[in-house]
Design a protein around this motif. Structure first.
Motif, short mmCIF file in Angstrom:
data_model
loop_
_atom_site.label_atom_id
_atom_site.label_comp_id
_atom_site.label_asym_id
_atom_site.label_seq_id
_atom_site.Cartn_x
_atom_site.Cartn_y
_atom_site.Cartn_z
N ARG A 248 26.43 -58.51 -3.43
CA ARG A 248 27.81 -58.03 -3.31
C ARG A 248 27.87 -56.51 -3.25
O ARG A 248 28.94 -55.91 -3.28
CB ARG A 248 28.67 -58.53 -4.49
CG ARG A 248 28.71 -60.05 -4.64
CD ARG A 248 29.88 -60.51 -5.52
NE ARG A 248 29.91 -59.86 -6.83
CZ ARG A 248 29.25 -60.29 -7.91
NH1 ARG A 248 28.52 -61.40 -7.84
NH2 ARG A 248 29.34 -59.64 -9.05
N SER B 56 40.59 -58.17 -13.79
CA SER B 56 40.13 -58.03 -12.42
C SER B 56 41.27 -57.54 -11.52
O SER B 56 41.09 -56.64 -10.69
CB SER B 56 39.56 -59.36 -11.94
OG SER B 56 39.43 -59.37 -10.56
N SER C 178 22.80 -53.97 -11.39
CA SER C 178 22.91 -55.40 -11.64
C SER C 178 22.39 -55.75 -13.02
O SER C 178 21.58 -55.02 -13.59
CB SER C 178 22.09 -56.18 -10.60
OG SER C 178 22.65 -55.99 -9.31
N PRO D 238 33.68 -57.79 -15.32
CA PRO D 238 33.91 -57.08 -14.06
C PRO D 238 34.05 -55.60 -14.42
O PRO D 238 34.41 -55.28 -15.55
CB PRO D 238 35.23 -57.65 -13.56
CG PRO D 238 35.69 -58.66 -14.52
CD PRO D 238 34.77 -58.67 -15.70
N GLU D 239 33.78 -54.74 -13.47
CA GLU D 239 33.86 -53.32 -13.79
C GLU D 239 35.29 -52.94 -14.14
O GLU D 239 36.23 -53.36 -13.48
CB GLU D 239 33.43 -52.51 -12.57
CG GLU D 239 31.94 -52.26 -12.55
CD GLU D 239 31.53 -51.56 -11.29
OE1 GLU D 239 31.25 -50.36 -11.35
OE2 GLU D 239 31.52 -52.22 -10.25
N SER E 16 25.18 -60.03 -7.99
CA SER E 16 25.92 -58.78 -7.78
C SER E 16 25.22 -57.88 -6.75
O SER E 16 25.87 -57.11 -6.06
CB SER E 16 26.06 -58.04 -9.10
OG SER E 16 24.80 -57.92 -9.72
N ALA F 127 26.57 -54.25 -5.43
CA ALA F 127 26.74 -53.52 -6.70
C ALA F 127 25.74 -52.37 -6.82
O ALA F 127 24.60 -52.48 -6.38
CB ALA F 127 26.57 -54.48 -7.87
N SER G 103 31.49 -63.38 -6.67
CA SER G 103 31.44 -63.40 -8.11
C SER G 103 31.93 -64.74 -8.66
O SER G 103 32.48 -65.55 -7.92
CB SER G 103 32.32 -62.28 -8.69
OG SER G 103 33.68 -62.58 -8.46
N THR H 228 30.28 -58.14 0.15
CA THR H 228 30.80 -56.96 -0.55
C THR H 228 32.30 -57.05 -0.82
O THR H 228 32.85 -56.24 -1.55
CB THR H 228 30.54 -55.68 0.27
OG1 THR H 228 31.02 -55.91 1.60
CG2 THR H 228 29.07 -55.34 0.32
N ARG I 101 33.58 -59.77 -2.09
CA ARG I 101 33.74 -60.88 -3.05
C ARG I 101 33.68 -60.41 -4.50
O ARG I 101 33.43 -61.20 -5.40
CB ARG I 101 32.66 -61.95 -2.79
CG ARG I 101 32.73 -62.51 -1.37
CD ARG I 101 31.65 -63.55 -1.12
NE ARG I 101 31.38 -63.70 0.31
CZ ARG I 101 30.31 -64.30 0.80
NH1 ARG I 101 29.41 -64.80 -0.02
NH2 ARG I 101 30.14 -64.38 2.11
N ASN I 102 33.88 -59.10 -4.68
CA ASN I 102 33.77 -58.53 -6.03
C ASN I 102 35.05 -58.64 -6.83
O ASN I 102 35.67 -57.65 -7.18
CB ASN I 102 33.42 -57.04 -5.92
CG ASN I 102 31.95 -56.86 -5.69
OD1 ASN I 102 31.14 -57.36 -6.47
ND2 ASN I 102 31.60 -56.17 -4.63
#
Ligand code: 8DG
Ligand code: CA
Ligand code: CA
Length: 331
Positions: free
Chosen positions: A184, A45, A189, A7-8, A181, A186, A271, A327, A329-330
């Protein structure tokens, strides 16, 4: 699907997220402890979404998904500026080699360990031992550098347009969506995940193997798909390229019966962590969800017949879960 991507790690707790994700990778690839892997990723996360910088482990522990052990690591990091465990991992050549080899598409942790024990520890070593690789791994190696590159959203959009156009040129009734992604929202991807269905294909109506094959064949003709890794009635894995000059990209196309489309789109939008949490909630509510269907769990614990589903929202409603846009669900 792409290798599970981190995850970012962003925001004021970025430094904590980064070390947690590095530990997560170690647990997945080297120790192969999936529980610890999940614990580190969940913690990362949570911290990536926490708006203020935490100042000690105790504060972190008050957040969902962070236990004592991770709180201790956060204290150690704050106090010493590093983690002993991570320093050791970084200094261990064999751990580093395993982590590197698992970056090659098609090489999982077990294979990476086998290669490293056999003295194959670098990309160059893999190139010298091509005969030890299966077809999928050969492709992973051939496109190693390109597959490491993220796909910008603009390119994802162009790929989406081209692929949808091709499907509809073949047959207007195809329904296709880019999930993962990208759906979502992103900005970049790891790969392209396409979900495909057609009204002629239902879970009770028999197989329709040509529906997916026709699409793949046409995309090959248009030189978008350049390599097949696997192709079955329901799943294609391969390599594509938008146009000359662009990097080669990993692409998955999954064909689902029309009546299972919404469970599939929910699953493949992710995700991964979001899916895990939603499935756990479903079980608490007496349902079981997978990529095909949602079923009530009977008194003996066995799932009943699939429930009718005509939208993603239906699935959320069955299990009393507040609807989340893709969007949102990240996690
Ligand atoms: P990325 O490609 O940009 O790195 O991210 P992604 O699109 O979220 O990941 P992906 O690996 O391409 O997987 C697509 C979706 O598949 C993911 O969002 C959720 C779903 N999925 C699960 N479990 C798993 C799993 O164990 N492995 C993989 N590869 N995908 C899974 O829910
Ligand atoms: Ca994928
Ligand atoms: Ca993806």
């Amino acid at each position: 699907m792409s290798k599970r991507k981190a995850p970012e790690s962003v925001g004021p707790n970025k430094a904590f997220c980064e070390f947690l994700l590095e530990l997560a990778d170690y647990e997945k690839n080297v120790s192969r402890n999936i529980h610890k892997y999940n614990a580190y990723r969940t913690a990362a996360s949570t911290l990536s979404r926490h708006p203020v910088k935490i100042s000690n482990g105790k504060e972190a522990k008050a957040l969902p998904g962070i236990g004592q052990k991770i709180a201790d690591k956060i204290d150690e990091f704050i106090q010493t500026g590093k983690l002993e465990k991570l320093e050791k991992i970084r200094a261990d050549d064999s751990s580093q080699a395993i982590t590197l080899l698992t970056k090659v598409f098609g090489i999982g942790p077990a294979t990476a360990q086998k290669f490293v024990s056999g003295g194959i520890t670098s990309i160059e070593d893999l190139q010298k031992n091509i005969n030890k690789l299966n077809n999928q791994q050969k492709i992973g190696l051939k496109y190693f550098e390109d597959f490491e590159k993220k796909i910008p959203r603009e390119e994802m959009k162009s790929l989406e347009e081209k692929i949808l156009k091709t499907c509809h040129k073949l047959d207007k009734r195809y329904v296709a969506a880019v999930c993962g992604s990208y759906r979502r929202g992103a900005s970049e991807s790891g790969d392209i995940d396409i979900l495909l269905t057609h009204p002629h294909y239902t879970s009770t109506g028999g197989k329709q193997p040509h529906l997916l094959k026709d699409v793949v064949k046409q995309l090959e003709k248009e030189q978008l798909i350049v390599e097949q890794i696997t192709l079955s009635e329901t799943k294609f894995m391969g390599v594509c390229r938008l146009k000359e000059g662009c990097p080669y990209r990993r692409i998955d196309i999954m064909m689902f019966p029309e009546d299972q489309y919404f469970c599939a789109i929910l699953y493949f939008t992710g995700s991964n962590l979001f899916n895990q949490q939603m499935r756990a909630h479903a079980v608490e509510q007496g349902f079981t969800i997978n990529e095909f269907c949602i079923r009530p769990i009977g008194s003996r614990g066995t799932p009943g017949e699939p429930l009718p589903v005509t939208s993603e929202k239906d699935i959320f409603e069955y299990i009393n879960y507040p609807y989340k846009e893709p969007t949102e669900r990240n996690i």
